[in-house]
Design a protein around this motif. Structure first.
Motif, PDB file in Angstrom:
ATOM      1  N   LEU A   1       0.834  -1.196   0.000  1.00  0.00           N
ATOM      2  CA  LEU A   1       0.000   0.000   0.000  1.00  0.00           C
ATOM      3  C   LEU A   1       0.872   1.251   0.000  1.00  0.00           C
ATOM      4  O   LEU A   1       1.914   1.283   0.646  1.00  0.00           O
ATOM      5  CB  LEU A   1      -0.884   0.035   1.240  1.00  0.00           C
ATOM      6  N   SER A   2       0.411   2.272  -0.687  1.00  0.00           N
ATOM      7  CA  SER A   2       1.128   3.544  -0.656  1.00  0.00           C
ATOM      8  C   SER A   2       0.839   4.250   0.674  1.00  0.00           C
ATOM      9  O   SER A   2      -0.090   3.880   1.412  1.00  0.00           O
ATOM     10  CB  SER A   2       0.692   4.433  -1.817  1.00  0.00           C
ATOM     11  N   ARG A   3       1.601   5.276   0.947  1.00  0.00           N
ATOM     12  CA  ARG A   3       1.415   6.028   2.188  1.00  0.00           C
ATOM     13  C   ARG A   3       0.016   6.637   2.249  1.00  0.00           C
ATOM     14  O   ARG A   3      -0.652   6.589   3.283  1.00  0.00           O
ATOM     15  CB  ARG A   3       2.487   7.109   2.266  1.00  0.00           C
ATOM     16  N   ASP A   4      -0.443   7.207   1.127  1.00  0.00           N
ATOM     17  CA  ASP A   4      -1.780   7.809   1.087  1.00  0.00           C
ATOM     18  C   ASP A   4      -2.875   6.771   1.327  1.00  0.00           C
ATOM     19  O   ASP A   4      -3.858   7.036   2.023  1.00  0.00           O
ATOM     20  CB  ASP A   4      -2.018   8.509  -0.249  1.00  0.00           C
ATOM     21  N   GLU A   5      -2.709   5.582   0.755  1.00  0.00           N
ATOM     22  CA  GLU A   5      -3.705   4.516   0.954  1.00  0.00           C
ATOM     23  C   GLU A   5      -3.748   4.077   2.412  1.00  0.00           C
ATOM     24  O   GLU A   5      -4.817   3.837   2.967  1.00  0.00           O
ATOM     25  CB  GLU A   5      -3.395   3.325   0.045  1.00  0.00           C
ATOM     26  N   ARG A   6      -2.563   3.971   3.034  1.00  0.00           N
ATOM     27  CA  ARG A   6      -2.521   3.597   4.462  1.00  0.00           C
ATOM     28  C   ARG A   6      -3.224   4.639   5.315  1.00  0.00           C
ATOM     29  O   ARG A   6      -3.964   4.305   6.245  1.00  0.00           O
ATOM     30  CB  ARG A   6      -1.069   3.437   4.921  1.00  0.00           C
ATOM     31  N   VAL A   7      -3.002   5.910   5.005  1.00  0.00           N
ATOM     32  CA  VAL A   7      -3.644   6.985   5.759  1.00  0.00           C
ATOM     33  C   VAL A   7      -5.164   6.879   5.612  1.00  0.00           C
ATOM     34  O   VAL A   7      -5.903   6.985   6.597  1.00  0.00           O
ATOM     35  CB  VAL A   7      -3.129   8.367   5.296  1.00  0.00           C
ATOM     36  N   GLN A   8      -5.637   6.669   4.400  1.00  0.00           N
ATOM     37  CA  GLN A   8      -7.073   6.567   4.151  1.00  0.00           C
ATOM     38  C   GLN A   8      -7.687   5.351   4.846  1.00  0.00           C
ATOM     39  O   GLN A   8      -8.752   5.439   5.441  1.00  0.00           O
ATOM     40  CB  GLN A   8      -7.350   6.476   2.645  1.00  0.00           C
ATOM     41  N   LEU A   9      -7.027   4.208   4.758  1.00  0.00           N
ATOM     42  CA  LEU A   9      -7.593   2.969   5.313  1.00  0.00           C
ATOM     43  C   LEU A   9      -7.485   2.868   6.831  1.00  0.00           C
ATOM     44  O   LEU A   9      -8.414   2.402   7.494  1.00  0.00           O
ATOM     45  CB  LEU A   9      -6.903   1.751   4.690  1.00  0.00           C
TER      46      LEU A   9
END
Length: 157
Positions: free
Chosen positions: A1-9
């Motif tokens: 997962l990208s950093r942005d995806e981790r933040v969102q999830l």
């Protein structure tokens, strides 16, 4: 997962990896993995230790992170050999879990050059020139010497 995806999830922001660049066997060095709660609610966070013996962390007790707060998790690196090391730390939240890579790089010499240089159609006994980009992709300074067999000739700029 990208950093942005981790933040969102998961609502947790942190670096994708923790890297050791300058280290030597037999010495312990510590880098911090910084977790920040970017969600609007307090989160309970747990983590699992890296399985390899070279990387170590404090006992993994769950902790709570209020919105906007940060927590630093110290990761100790105790190598016995000068070789690359790679492992992962698992971060666990109520919404699921993700991994952060921990790795120690060794100094190396590496260059990147094109696999093929195509001069196209060239007349016999005529000069054709082509520029070749060479990149130092290693961590040490690299000296380079070209060796070309006739009828080819290489000059460096």
């Amino acid at each position: 997962l990208s950093r942005d995806e981790r933040v969102q999830l998961y609502g947790i922001d942190c670096d994708d990896q923790v890297v050791w660049h300058d280290w030597s066997p037999g010495n312990e060095t510590v880098n911090d993995l910084v977790l920040q709660n970017v969600a609007l609610v307090t989160q309970k966070v747990k983590f699992r230790l890296p399985p390899t013996k070279e990387f170590d962390m404090p006992y993994p007790e769950p902790f709570k992170l209020a919105p906007g707060m940060k927590k630093s998790l110290p990761i100790s690196f105790r190598p016995s050999k000068y070789e690359p090391h790679v492992d992962k730390v698992q971060i666990i939240t109520k919404g699921g879990s993700f991994f952060v890579t921990v790795k120690a790089l060794v100094k190396d010499i590496a260059i990147t050059v094109p696999h093929l240089i195509d001069f196209g159609l060239c007349p016999v006994m005529e000069r054709s020139e082509m520029q070749v980009d060479v990149y130092n992709t290693g961590t040490l300074r690299a000296a380079l010497r070209w060796d070309a067999k006739p009828p080819f000739f290489v000059s460096s700029a």
